[in-house]
Design a protein around this motif. Structure first.
Motif, short mmCIF file in Angstrom:
data_model
loop_
_atom_site.label_atom_id
_atom_site.label_comp_id
_atom_site.label_asym_id
_atom_site.label_seq_id
_atom_site.Cartn_x
_atom_site.Cartn_y
_atom_site.Cartn_z
N TRP A 243 11.82 -8.25 8.66
CA TRP A 243 10.72 -8.37 9.61
C TRP A 243 9.43 -8.76 8.88
CZ3 TRP A 243 9.91 -8.75 14.66
CH2 TRP A 243 8.61 -8.54 15.15
N PHE A 244 9.15 -8.09 7.76
CA PHE A 244 7.96 -8.42 6.98
C PHE A 244 8.04 -9.85 6.44
CE2 PHE A 244 7.39 -3.67 6.14
CZ PHE A 244 6.31 -3.56 7.00
N SER A 245 9.25 -10.28 6.10
CA SER A 245 9.43 -11.64 5.60
C SER A 245 9.06 -12.65 6.67
CB SER A 245 10.88 -11.85 5.16
OG SER A 245 11.09 -13.18 4.74
N MET A 246 9.51 -12.42 7.90
CA MET A 246 9.20 -13.31 9.01
C MET A 246 7.69 -13.40 9.21
SD MET A 246 10.39 -13.04 13.02
CE MET A 246 9.36 -11.62 13.35
N LYS A 247 6.98 -12.28 8.98
CA LYS A 247 5.53 -12.23 9.17
C LYS A 247 4.77 -12.70 7.93
CE LYS A 247 5.66 -10.48 13.32
NZ LYS A 247 5.16 -11.26 14.49
N GLU A 248 5.50 -13.13 6.89
CA GLU A 248 4.88 -13.53 5.62
C GLU A 248 4.04 -12.40 5.03
OE1 GLU A 248 3.40 -17.66 5.17
OE2 GLU A 248 3.77 -17.85 7.33
N ASN A 249 4.55 -11.18 5.20
CA ASN A 249 3.86 -9.98 4.70
C ASN A 249 4.48 -9.59 3.36
OD1 ASN A 249 3.10 -7.18 4.27
ND2 ASN A 249 2.47 -7.13 6.41
N ILE A 250 3.65 -9.32 2.37
CA ILE A 250 4.13 -9.02 1.02
C ILE A 250 4.98 -7.76 0.97
CG2 ILE A 250 2.17 -7.63 0.25
CD1 ILE A 250 4.06 -10.40 -1.73
N LEU A 251 4.90 -6.90 2.00
CA LEU A 251 5.72 -5.69 2.05
C LEU A 251 7.22 -6.01 2.14
CD1 LEU A 251 3.60 -3.36 4.36
CD2 LEU A 251 3.94 -3.18 1.89
N VAL A 252 7.55 -7.28 2.36
CA VAL A 252 8.95 -7.70 2.32
C VAL A 252 9.61 -7.26 1.03
CG1 VAL A 252 8.25 -9.98 1.45
CG2 VAL A 252 10.53 -9.68 2.38
N TYR A 253 8.88 -7.26 -0.07
CA TYR A 253 9.50 -6.99 -1.36
C TYR A 253 9.69 -5.51 -1.69
CZ TYR A 253 9.55 -11.96 -2.07
OH TYR A 253 9.83 -13.29 -1.91
N PRO A 254 8.69 -4.63 -1.55
CA PRO A 254 8.98 -3.22 -1.82
C PRO A 254 10.03 -2.61 -0.90
CG PRO A 254 6.76 -3.51 -0.92
CD PRO A 254 7.26 -4.86 -1.28
N THR A 255 9.99 -2.96 0.40
CA THR A 255 11.01 -2.43 1.31
C THR A 255 12.38 -3.02 0.97
OG1 THR A 255 10.40 -4.17 2.90
CG2 THR A 255 9.45 -1.98 3.22
N GLY A 256 12.41 -4.29 0.62
CA GLY A 256 13.67 -4.93 0.26
C GLY A 256 14.29 -4.35 -0.99
N ILE A 257 13.46 -4.01 -1.96
CA ILE A 257 13.96 -3.44 -3.22
C ILE A 257 14.66 -2.11 -2.97
CG2 ILE A 257 13.19 -2.34 -5.36
CD1 ILE A 257 11.17 -4.67 -5.64
N ILE A 258 14.09 -1.28 -2.11
CA ILE A 258 14.73 0.01 -1.78
C ILE A 258 16.11 -0.24 -1.17
CG2 ILE A 258 14.61 2.04 -0.29
CD1 ILE A 258 11.53 1.83 -0.53
N SER A 259 16.17 -1.18 -0.21
CA SER A 259 17.42 -1.46 0.47
C SER A 259 18.49 -1.99 -0.47
CB SER A 259 17.17 -2.46 1.61
OG SER A 259 18.37 -2.73 2.31
N VAL A 260 18.14 -2.94 -1.31
CA VAL A 260 19.17 -3.58 -2.15
C VAL A 260 19.71 -2.63 -3.21
CG1 VAL A 260 18.25 -5.88 -1.73
CG2 VAL A 260 17.51 -4.64 -3.76
N LEU A 261 18.87 -1.75 -3.72
CA LEU A 261 19.36 -0.80 -4.73
C LEU A 261 20.38 0.17 -4.11
CD1 LEU A 261 16.15 -0.01 -6.82
CD2 LEU A 261 18.11 -1.43 -7.46
N ILE A 262 20.14 0.56 -2.86
CA ILE A 262 21.11 1.42 -2.17
C ILE A 262 22.41 0.65 -1.94
CG2 ILE A 262 21.64 2.64 -0.02
CD1 ILE A 262 18.64 3.32 0.18
N TYR A 263 22.29 -0.64 -1.56
CA TYR A 263 23.49 -1.43 -1.29
C TYR A 263 24.28 -1.76 -2.55
CZ TYR A 263 22.97 -2.00 3.71
OH TYR A 263 22.93 -1.75 5.05
#
Length: 209
Positions: A31-51
């Protein structure tokens, strides 16, 4: 149909807290990526490490590897987005691939698929080597394009998501399967949003010329 519904209900009931966190932060990231919001990266990092951990548990080895790649590219993308060459902007703008970048993308896609399929087929106990390799190779290309803020990244994500929906359902990660269904819808919206952003920037540049 009843089998599918029962599978969905049982899958959601059996979903761990860790997977819920991964799904939630993953959806936030897209969602943050679609909005071009830099929060795409910290939230994404949490998700990918769990995956990374979940993919290892479910023998989705290529997916585990791509999530490690996501982590590296997220760090790179985080830096790249906030360091535009044009100092008048807070972030780099959305662009489309040049002919050279298209060649790089295709090479990255085909090369990663060939390597992953060979490794999964010959050196692991994966029961879905072709589909695991396919989703992973498109995701590898998509993440590189996303880090470079290319419009084509959304096309790669749409293909990845559409294949991932039945793959994760088959592997028993029902909630994650539905996450990819949501990802698909957001990816279509993301493509349109980034296209609009790119066109508006082009008009702005033209009017200033």
């Amino acid at each position: 149909m009843e089998y599918i519904i029962d599978g969905i209900i049982n899958g959601i009931i059996q979903t761990t807290a860790l997977e819920w966190i991964a799904v939630t932060t993953g959806l936030m990231s897209v969602w943050f990526s679609m909005k071009e919001n830099i929060l795409v990266y910290p939230t994404g990092i949490i998700s990918v490490l769990i995956y990374v951990y979940l993919a290892f548990q479910y023998k989705l080895y290529a997916d585990m590897g791509v999530n490690l790649y996501y982590f590296v590219m997220s760090v790179y993308g985080w830096y790249y987005w906030i360091h535009p060459k044009d100092d008048s902007r807070d972030q780099v703008r959305v662009t489309i691939n040049s002919a050279k970048e298209n060649l790089i993308t295709i090479s990255l896609l085909l090369g990663s698929f060939a390597i992953l399929y060979f490794v999964l087929s010959n050196f692991t106990d994966s029961d879905v080597p072709f589909w695991d390799s396919t989703t992973t190779s498109f995701a590898i290309a998509g993440m590189w394009l996303m880090a470079r803020k290319k419009l084509e990244s959304w096309i790669a994500w749409i293909i990845t998501d559409l294949i991932s929906i039945p793959l994760y359902f088959y592997k028993g990660l029902v909630l994650t399967s539905f996450q990819f269904l949501a990802f698909t819808a957001i990816a279509f919206a993301g493509y349109l949003a980034w296209k609009k952003s790119m066109e508006e920037q082009e008009k702005k540049v033209s009017s200033q010329a």
